[in-house]
Enzyme design. Structure first.
Site, PDB file in Angstrom:
ATOM      1  N   SER A   1       0.838  -1.191   0.000  1.00  0.00           N
ATOM      2  CA  SER A   1       0.000   0.000   0.000  1.00  0.00           C
ATOM      3  C   SER A   1       0.875   1.243   0.000  1.00  0.00           C
ATOM      4  CB  SER A   1      -0.900  -0.003   1.242  1.00  0.00           C
ATOM      5  OG  SER A   1      -1.722   1.141   1.239  1.00  0.00           O
TER       6      SER A   1
ATOM      7  N   THR B   1      -9.707   2.700 -15.584  1.00  0.00           N
ATOM      8  CA  THR B   1      -8.653   3.649 -15.958  1.00  0.00           C
ATOM      9  C   THR B   1      -7.722   3.865 -14.766  1.00  0.00           C
ATOM     10  OG1 THR B   1     -10.148   4.715 -17.498  1.00  0.00           O
ATOM     11  CG2 THR B   1      -8.195   5.974 -16.831  1.00  0.00           C
TER      12      THR B   1
ATOM     13  N   CYS C   1      -8.493   0.721  12.002  1.00  0.00           N
ATOM     14  CA  CYS C   1      -9.749   0.202  11.480  1.00  0.00           C
ATOM     15  C   CYS C   1     -10.640  -0.297  12.592  1.00  0.00           C
ATOM     16  CB  CYS C   1      -9.470  -0.938  10.511  1.00  0.00           C
ATOM     17  SG  CYS C   1      -7.969  -0.677   9.602  1.00  0.00           S
TER      18      CYS C   1
HETATM   19  C1  LIG Z   1      -3.289  -0.422   6.159  1.00  0.00           C
HETATM   20  C2  LIG Z   1      -3.207  -1.883   5.984  1.00  0.00           C
HETATM   21  C3  LIG Z   1      -3.982  -2.539   5.022  1.00  0.00           C
HETATM   22  C4  LIG Z   1      -5.005  -1.828   4.172  1.00  0.00           C
HETATM   23  O1  LIG Z   1      -4.386  -1.009   3.236  1.00  0.00           O
HETATM   24  P1  LIG Z   1      -5.249   0.085   2.413  1.00  0.00           P
HETATM   25  O2  LIG Z   1      -4.302   0.515   1.335  1.00  0.00           O
HETATM   26  O3  LIG Z   1      -5.556   1.166   3.395  1.00  0.00           O
HETATM   27  O4  LIG Z   1      -6.451  -0.596   1.893  1.00  0.00           O
HETATM   28  C5  LIG Z   1      -3.822  -3.907   4.885  1.00  0.00           C
HETATM   29  N1  LIG Z   1      -2.946  -4.587   5.632  1.00  0.00           N
HETATM   30  C6  LIG Z   1      -2.189  -3.990   6.566  1.00  0.00           C
HETATM   31  C7  LIG Z   1      -1.224  -4.793   7.355  1.00  0.00           C
HETATM   32  C8  LIG Z   1      -2.291  -2.612   6.772  1.00  0.00           C
HETATM   33  O5  LIG Z   1      -1.547  -2.036   7.717  1.00  0.00           O
END
Ligand SMILES: *Cc1c(COP(=O)(O)O)cnc(C)c1O
Length: 383
Positions: free
Chosen positions: A200, A238, A326
Site C-alpha cells: 500500500s 482507468t 480500522c
Molecule cells: C493499512 C493496511 C492494510 C489496508 O491497506 P489500504 O491501502 O488502506 O487498503 C492492509 N494490511 C495492513 C497490514 C495494513 O496495515
C-alpha cells in the site's frame, strides 16, 4: 491546539514533498488516458511503467508481475478470493493466522460462507507463528497460505523465508500482506518463495487509494474487477495515474533511505519502550529486538483504559491509537492482543504508538512524560 505530535504512522502517513512534486504534472498537465494512442496518453503510460519498475526492483520481481490496485485492501481481497476461485478444483483449504489485518480476515470469513475451509493459526506470546503448527495444519486440500509479513499492531516480523520454504516444498501458494514491512524490512519475493505480496502506498509516504499486488508469473488468479484491458487484462478501470506515480516515487525514496531510517527509528522506539516500561504496571506487547518493526511500540498499562489514554493524549495534541485504525472505534479488544494470550482487560489497557519520518528524540521524551503523567492521573482518580 498548537503543535501536533503524530505517532500513528501505521494508520497512515503524510505525503512527502518529493512525492507530491512527482505527482503534480499528472494531475494538471499530463491528463491523458494511458490507454490512448497519442503522445499525452503515452506519457501517462510511461509514467505508470516507470512506477511499476520501481516497485518490482524494491521486492525483486519482474515488472510484469506487479499489478496496481486501489490499495492493499483490494490487493488482499484479490489475492485470496482471486486465487481461491481460480484453484478450487485443486482444493478448498486456506491457512492464515489469527493476527491478520481485517482485509485478510474478513475475506477469509467470506470464503468460509462460500464453502471454503479456513485454518486460523494461533501465535505465541510475541506474535510468532509456530512453523511445526503450520506444517501440521497442511492437508491434501490446502491451496493457499496467507501470513502477514510485519504485524500492524504489535510489529512482529514473521520468519517469512522459512514459511516460504515450507510452502514451496509442499507446492502450496504463499501470499503475504507486506503493507507494514515495505520500506522497513528488505523484501525479496524470489529468495523468500513468496507467490503473492500486497502493498500500500499511504503507509510509506505516498498518496491514499493506491497499492499493488505482486503475482508470480504463471499463477492462476481470477479477476475481481472486470472491465477494460488495463493491467494486462487483470484489473479493469482507468489507472489512477498520479497516485501510481506517487506510489512509485515513495517506494524509490523508501528503498534509498531504508537502512539509515530503520536504524534511527529503532533507536527511538527502543528508547521509548525502555522509558515507558519504567511506569508501574506497564508491559510490552509483541517481540523485543530485531524481529519487531522498527517503528512499532505497543504497551499496556494495568488499571488504565487504552481509550482513556488516547483521549487524554489527544487533548495534549498527541495522536496515538488504542488498536489498529480500522478497529479503534469498535470498543472491542484487539483480536491481535487476544491472540497473544492477553485477557480482555489487559488488551483494553494497551495502546499502539507508531513513529516515523518526523519523529524526534525530543518528541519521544515528551510523549513518554505525558503518558506517565496521564497514567498516574487516571490511577489517582480511580482510587
Ligand atoms: C493499512 C493496511 C492494510 C489496508 O491497506 P489500504 O491501502 O488502506 O487498503 C492492509 N494490511 C495492513 C497490514 C495494513 O496495515
Amino acid at each position: 491546539m498548537s503543535k501536533i505530535i503524530y505517532m500513528d504512522y501505521a494508520a497512515t502517513t503524510f505525503i512527502k514533498d518529493e512525492v507530491l512534486e512527482e505527482m503534480m504534472p499528472y494531475l494538471k498537465g499530463f491528463f491523458g488516458n494511458p490507454s490512448s494512442q497519442y503522445s499525452i496518453g503515452l506519457r501517462s503510460k510511461m509514467a505508470i511503467e516507470s512506477s511499476r519498475d520501481n516497485i518490482s526492483s524494491a521486492i525483486n520481481c519482474k515488472s510484469d508481475e506487479v499489478f496496481f490496485t486501489s490499495g492493499a485492501t483490494e490487493a488482499d481481497n484479490w489475492a485470496i478470493k482471486g486465487f481461491a476461485y481460480a484453484n478450487k478444483n485443486k482444493g478448498d483449504h486456506i491457512i492464515t493466522t489469527k493476527i491478520e489485518h481485517e482485509a485478510i480476515l474478513s475475506t477469509c470469513r467470506y470464503l468460509e460462507e462460500e464453502g471454503f475451509k479456513v485454518t486460523y493459526l494461533p501465535v505465541d506470546g510475541e506474535g510468532f507463528v509456530n512453523l511445526d503448527q503450520l506444517i501440521d495444519s497442511i492437508t491434501k486440500d490446502t491451496i493457499l497460505v496467507s501470513i502477514i509479513y510485519g504485524n500492524n499492531e504489535i510489529g512482529t516480523i514473521q520468519n517469512i523465508k522459512e514459511i516460504g520454504k515450507i510452502c514451496n516444498e509442499k507446492n502450496i501458494t504463499f501470499h503475504s500482506d507486506a503493507v507494514q514491512a515495505l520500506g522497513k524490512v528488505p523484501i525479496d519475493v524470489k529468495d523468500s518463495n513468496i507467490d503473492m505480496l500486497s502493498m500500500s502506498s499511504h503507509k510509506i509516504y505516498g498518496p491514499k487509494g493506491v497499492g499493488a499486488l505482486y503475482v508470480k508469473k504463471g499463477l492462476k488468479l481470477h479477476n475481481i474487477l472486470h472491465g477494460g484491458g488495463q493491467e494486462r487484462g487483470k484489473r479493469g478501470g482507468t489507472e489512477n495515474v498520479a497516485s501510481i506515480v506517487g506510489f512509485g516515487k515513495a517506494v524509490e525514496i523508501s528503498m534509498n533511505t531504508m537502512k539509515d531510517e530503520v536504524e534511527r527509528l529503532s533507536f527511538l522506539s527502543n528508547r521509548m519502550i525502555e522509558k515507558l516500561l519504567e511506569i508501574e504496571g506497564a508491559f510490552l506487547n509483541g517481540p523485543e529486538g530485531e524481529h519487531r518493526l522498527a517503528n512499532n511500540i505497543n504497551l499496556g498499562f494495568r488499571g488504565v483504559y487504552g481509550e482513556d489514554l488516547v483521549f487524554n493524549l489527544d487533548r495534549e495534541g498527541i495522536c496515538v491509537s488504542s488498536g489498529s485504525a480500522c478497529q479503534a472505534t469498535s470498543m472491542e479488544p484487539s483480536h491481535v492482543l487476544l491472540a497473544l494470550g492477553l485477557s480482555r482487560e489487559l488488551s483494553k489497557s494497551s495502546i499502539r504508538l507508531t513513529i516515523g519520518e518526523n519523529t524526534t528524540e525530543e518528541n519521544v521524551d515528551y510523549v513518554c512524560e505525558q503518558i506517565n503523567n496521564i497514567v498516574n492521573r487516571i490511577r489517582t482518580v480511580r482510587k
